[in-house]
Structure formats: structure tokens, C-alpha cells
Motif scaffolding. Structure first.
Motif, PDB file in Angstrom:
ATOM      1  N   SER A 126      -1.877  16.507   6.457  1.00 54.74           N
ATOM      2  CA  SER A 126      -1.559  17.753   7.151  1.00 54.74           C
ATOM      3  C   SER A 126      -0.323  17.572   8.019  1.00 54.74           C
ATOM      4  N   SER A 127       0.536  18.591   8.008  1.00 55.34           N
ATOM      5  CA  SER A 127       1.762  18.523   8.805  1.00 55.34           C
ATOM      6  C   SER A 127       1.485  18.734  10.283  1.00 55.34           C
ATOM      7  N   ASN A 128       0.362  19.367  10.594  1.00 59.45           N
ATOM      8  CA  ASN A 128       0.009  19.618  11.996  1.00 59.45           C
ATOM      9  C   ASN A 128      -1.507  19.693  12.102  1.00 59.45           C
ATOM     10  N   PHE A 129      -2.084  18.939  13.041  1.00 56.12           N
ATOM     11  CA  PHE A 129      -3.524  18.960  13.250  1.00 56.12           C
ATOM     12  C   PHE A 129      -3.808  18.902  14.746  1.00 56.12           C
ATOM     13  N   SER A 130      -4.465  19.930  15.230  1.00 60.38           N
ATOM     14  CA  SER A 130      -4.730  20.055  16.662  1.00 60.38           C
ATOM     15  C   SER A 130      -6.092  19.522  17.064  1.00 60.38           C
ATOM     16  N   GLY A 131      -6.864  19.033  16.127  1.00 59.87           N
ATOM     17  CA  GLY A 131      -8.226  18.608  16.416  1.00 59.87           C
ATOM     18  C   GLY A 131      -9.252  19.590  15.890  1.00 59.87           C
ATOM     19  N   SER A 132      -8.857  20.851  15.740  1.00 61.50           N
ATOM     20  CA  SER A 132      -9.759  21.860  15.194  1.00 61.50           C
ATOM     21  C   SER A 132      -9.119  22.660  14.064  1.00 61.50           C
ATOM     22  N   GLN A 133      -7.789  22.549  13.889  1.00 60.41           N
ATOM     23  CA  GLN A 133      -7.099  23.281  12.841  1.00 60.41           C
ATOM     24  C   GLN A 133      -6.019  22.405  12.229  1.00 60.41           C
ATOM     25  N   ALA A 134      -6.021  22.323  10.906  1.00 60.75           N
ATOM     26  CA  ALA A 134      -5.011  21.571  10.163  1.00 60.75           C
ATOM     27  C   ALA A 134      -4.156  22.541   9.359  1.00 60.75           C
ATOM     28  N   VAL A 135      -2.860  22.252   9.262  1.00 67.38           N
ATOM     29  CA  VAL A 135      -1.910  23.134   8.582  1.00 67.38           C
ATOM     30  C   VAL A 135      -1.121  22.315   7.575  1.00 67.38           C
ATOM     31  N   TRP A 136      -0.897  22.906   6.383  1.00 75.77           N
ATOM     32  CA  TRP A 136      -0.090  22.274   5.344  1.00 75.77           C
ATOM     33  C   TRP A 136       1.111  23.152   5.029  1.00 75.77           C
ATOM     34  N   PRO A 137       2.228  22.562   4.638  1.00 73.10           N
ATOM     35  CA  PRO A 137       3.429  23.365   4.333  1.00 73.10           C
ATOM     36  C   PRO A 137       3.228  24.225   3.102  1.00 73.10           C
ATOM     37  N   LYS A 138       3.970  25.331   3.048  1.00 71.52           N
ATOM     38  CA  LYS A 138       3.887  26.260   1.910  1.00 71.52           C
ATOM     39  C   LYS A 138       4.361  25.622   0.607  1.00 71.52           C
ATOM     40  N   SER A 139       5.171  24.566   0.709  1.00 73.04           N
ATOM     41  CA  SER A 139       5.705  23.934  -0.489  1.00 73.04           C
ATOM     42  C   SER A 139       4.678  23.057  -1.200  1.00 73.04           C
ATOM     43  N   SER A 140       3.527  22.829  -0.568  1.00 74.47           N
ATOM     44  CA  SER A 140       2.509  21.971  -1.159  1.00 74.47           C
ATOM     45  C   SER A 140       1.691  22.762  -2.172  1.00 74.47           C
ATOM     46  N   VAL A 141       2.247  22.937  -3.365  1.00 69.17           N
ATOM     47  CA  VAL A 141       1.609  23.709  -4.433  1.00 69.17           C
ATOM     48  C   VAL A 141       1.084  22.751  -5.493  1.00 69.17           C
ATOM     49  N   MET A 142      -0.130  22.987  -5.958  1.00 70.78           N
ATOM     50  CA  MET A 142      -0.737  22.191  -7.016  1.00 70.78           C
ATOM     51  C   MET A 142      -0.814  23.013  -8.299  1.00 70.78           C
ATOM     52  N   THR A 143      -0.639  22.352  -9.419  1.00 69.43           N
ATOM     53  CA  THR A 143      -0.766  23.022 -10.714  1.00 69.43           C
ATOM     54  C   THR A 143      -1.838  22.313 -11.534  1.00 69.43           C
ATOM     55  N   PHE A 144      -2.717  23.088 -12.145  1.00 67.50           N
ATOM     56  CA  PHE A 144      -3.787  22.563 -12.982  1.00 67.50           C
ATOM     57  C   PHE A 144      -3.658  23.170 -14.376  1.00 67.50           C
ATOM     58  N   GLY A 145      -3.523  22.306 -15.394  1.00 65.15           N
ATOM     59  CA  GLY A 145      -3.580  22.784 -16.763  1.00 65.15           C
ATOM     60  C   GLY A 145      -5.001  23.204 -17.092  1.00 65.15           C
TER      61      GLY A 145
END
Length: 412
Positions: free
Chosen positions: A44-63
Motif C-alpha cells: 500500500s502506498s499509504n496506510f494510516s493504521g485503519s485505512q490502506a490506499v493503493w495507486p490507480k495504476s495498480s491494475v490486474m488482468t486475469f485471462g
């Protein structure tokens, strides 16, 4: 089909074990019914202890299969990557535990507790590797599995989903000798479902599926021109699915290789002296001597499927498609008689008798080596095939030297 997933954030109300200096990652597990795909987010790019945030560019693709199976489910596991410390939420502070450590026997018990906790964490990590969800994080919770069938009605659009984490008991707390509880939380993510024809229209500007083909075509075959007209492979488990046959230029477009495609157009397709279609490629000369190495195992085609990857991952290859290990030869085709397939690569095997068509030189397939035969009625053509001679090794072969000598030195 293609399932795209983007993790936005996760909220933990009173989640035990997670501190503000921890690193949190999410493990996404998609169960298609016939198989399970697993990918992990970055920390996570930011974690306050109760909330974690990930960047919008972190996209996963599943066939995915051509249609979303009715029993397809998605589950998200929350892991902590470092500073793994158990924090009892029954009695915050646990001052009684601090008082116990004054006594020597209790200090021994404390050391034993931390050893047991380390063994427990190692067991958890090994269990994650065994289930295919690898990584070095300790599982702190998971969302309830939810169905993916609702995505069919939102095809091609991003949909925001709120995945709840149910409240569930953990093991007995060593500090309080009571049962602790994992508090509920939520994971917010975006999902998008796209079919094969959607991808073809986006990457190629048109559909690859001919009218007579079934609509569930979702994979591709990239070949060198050495394959027979019919599609030579099928899926090993899902026989109703078909593979699309694509050319070199089309696979470059599907992969987004714009620079390579531009080089192909500039120096080959648009060259007035070169006919890349093979219809009128006879050179303006009077004599040709073709010296070929034959009967070496040669690659003739690739069976591809959509790549499961995280788009911002530096460890994975930046490609939309990957070799399909579940592709097998279709029975009754010409390839099934003289070719083999392994991990998505089609190989032509050496011939067993002189009457059979030989294979290539280990690099170039036989259909390309024998292309010059088409010019035999328009120039003086002679062909020399050297058995078991490799593409480069042939240069050091005495039989090759003799063939060159006979071609250059006139005989009486």
C-alpha cells in the motif's frame, strides 16, 4: 475473456495486528470453477493504521473463459508484510502482561510465546505458498467470496464494488487467555469484464472472429506461415473454445508493439522490391542454389492466452498475451501427424522416412526453407538438403562447404 481489477482502498475498523508502520498488501483469488488464478497487489502506498490506499495504476488482468462461469467467485486476502506484531483488542494495553514479565519464570514463558508465534507465522507463510497465494505476508483476514456474474450486464464498463470482511474469531490470545475477534472491514475495488471481440475491436479496430466461428473465441495463435489452414490446436479442458488465427502484423497490434510494427511497415511491407505476401517474390536473377539444413526440431507457431499480471509490476513481462500451457494439438489435423506442442510452443518433428516432409533447421521451418521451389519454373534452380544440419552449425559442416564449392566451381 478478460477480467480487469483495480484495488482502490481498504478500511479496517479495529483490525488486530495492523499498525500504522505496517505494510499491507492484498491477494486477489479468482475461482473460475475449473481453475484458480491468484495475483498480488504491491504494498500500500499509504496506510494510516485503519485505512490502506493503493495507486490507480495498480491494475490486474486475469485471462478468463469466454463467458463468466455461473460459479465464478472472487476473494481478497489481506496480508501484513513487515512489523508483524500481535495486538490484543480484548483489553487494550494489557498492563497485566507487563507486570508478569517482572518475574523470571514468566520471562521464560514470554520467550516461549514469541518462539511459538514465530513458528505460527512460518506455518502461515508456508500454507500460503502451498495454496498458491505466495508471498512473505501474514494473512490478517479476507473478504467473503462474492459472485462475478453481475459483470455480464456491465460488460466493458468499470464498476466499483464494496467487498465486506466478515467478523470472525481468531485463535486464543496468549496475552489475555481469551478469544480475540477480527473486526469487520471493507475493501473497495473496481472491476471490468471484456470479451474477446471487445479486445479485438480495441486493439485491431475490427473483430477476428469469422461469421461461422462460435462466439466464444478468446485466445490466439501466432504462426510463422508454417501452419496448415485449419486451426491446429484446442484447449485441453474446454473443447468448445476456439483459437483465433492471427498474422505477424496482428499480433504486433494486439501486443501494442508500435515501434516494431512501424519497422515492419517501413522496411518490409512498403518496400517496392520486397513482396511480403509471397505471391510474386521471385528474385530477378537467373540461377539459385538453395542449401538447407533439415530434420531438426523447429518451432512453427505459438498458442497464446491472455496474460495474468499486474500492469505496474516490474518483475513481470509487459505483454498482454503469454504462452498457453493448456493448449493441445487438435486430433485429425495435419499438425497432429508431424508436430508436437509443449507449453504453448508448436514444434515440427524430424521425419521418420524419406517419403515424409522433413522438418526445418532448428530455427527456420521447412515451409520457409522450401519457398524457393516455387521459382523453379522461372530460373535455374537446384536444391541441396543437409540432414541434421543446424541453422548456424551448418556453417562448420563439411557437407555445406562441399555444396558451396560445387555451386561456385563449374563442372565438366
Amino acid at each position: 475473456g478478460l477480467l480487469e481489477l483495480r484495488c482502490n482502498s481498504a478500511v479496517f475498523e479495529r483490525f488486530i495486528g495492523l499498525r500504522h508502520y505496517s505494510d499491507v498488501e492484498l491477494v486477489v483469488e479468482v475461482d473460475w470453477g475449473s481453475h484458480v488464478d491468484v495475483l498480488r497487489t504491491d504494498r500500500s502506498s499509504n496506510f494510516s493504521g485503519s485505512q490502506a490506499v493503493w495507486p490507480k495504476s495498480s491494475v490486474m488482468t486475469f485471462g478468463a473463459p469466454p463467458e463468466i462461469p455461473p460459479n465464478a467467485k472472487l476473494t481478497i486476502f489481506i496480508k501484513e508484510r513487515k512489523n508483524i506484531q500481535e495486538q490484543c483488542n480484548c483489553h487494550p494495553g494489557c498492563s497485566c502482561f507487563l507486570q508478569w514479565t517482572v518475574f523470571l519464570p514468566i520471562m521464560v514463558c514470554t520467550a516461549f510465546f514469541y518462539i511459538c508465534r514465530g513458528v505460527s507465522h512460518m506455518r502461515s507463510i508456508m500454507g500460503e505458498w502451498w495454496t498458491g497465494r505466495g508471498g512473505l505476508g501474514i494473512v490478517r483476514g479476507s473478504t467473503a467470496p462474492f459472485s462475478l456474474n453481475f459483470l455480464e450486464s456491465h460488460r466493458g464498463r468499470w464498476i466499483t464494488v464494496e467487498a465486506p470482511m466478515p467478523e470472525e474469531p481468531t485463535s486464543i490470545c496468549f496475552r489475555c487467555c481469551r478469544s480475540c475477534w477480527k473486526s469487520p472491514g471493507k475493501v473497495y475495488l473496481d472491476l471490468r469484464w471484456r470479451r474477446a471481440e471487445d479486445l479485438h475491436h480495441e486493439y485491431l479496430g475490427r473483430s477476428l472472429v469469422p461469421p461461422q466461428a462460435p462466439p466464444q473465441a478468446h485466445m490466439g495463435i501466432a504462426d510463422t506461415g508454417a501452419l496448415p489452414p485449419q486451426v491446429p490446436v484446442r484447449h485441453s479442458k474446454r473443447y468448445e473454445e476456439v483459437y483465433d488465427r492471427v498474422s505477424l502484423k496482428q499480433i504486433l497490434q494486439l501486443e501494442g508493439c508500435k515501434q516494431v510494427e512501424s519497422a515492419w511497415d517501413s522496411y518490409y511491407a512498403n518496400d517496392p522490391l520486397y513482396d511480403h505476401t509471397g505471391t510474386n517474390d521471385c528474385p530477378p536473377i537467373r540461377r539459385v542454389v538453395a542449401i538447407n539444413g533439415v530434420n531438426s526440431r523447429s518451432e512453427v507457431g505459438l498458442a497464446l492466452c491472455i496474460n495474468n499480471k499486474r500492469l505496474d509490476s516490474k518483475a513481470d513481462l509487459d505483454c498482454r498475451y503469454t504462452l498457453d500451457p493448456e493448449a493441445v494439438l487438435a486430433p485429425g489435423t495435419a499438425c497432429a501427424k508431424r508436430c508436437t506442442i509443449k507449453n504453448g510452443i508448436l514444434w515440427e518433428e524430424p521425419s521418420k522416412s524419406p517419403e515424409e516432409l522433413p522438418s526445418g533447421d532448428g530455427t527456420v521451418p521447412i515451409v520457409s526453407l522450401l519457398r524457393a521451389r516455387e521459382w523453379a519454373d522461372r530460373l535455374d534452380y537446384r536444391e541441396v538438403n543437409i540432414d541434421k544440419a543446424g541453422h548456424r552449425e551448418m556453417l562448420a559442416d563439411k557437407r555445406f562447404h562441399q555444396a558451396v564449392l560445387e555451386a561456385l566451381v563449374p563442372t565438366e
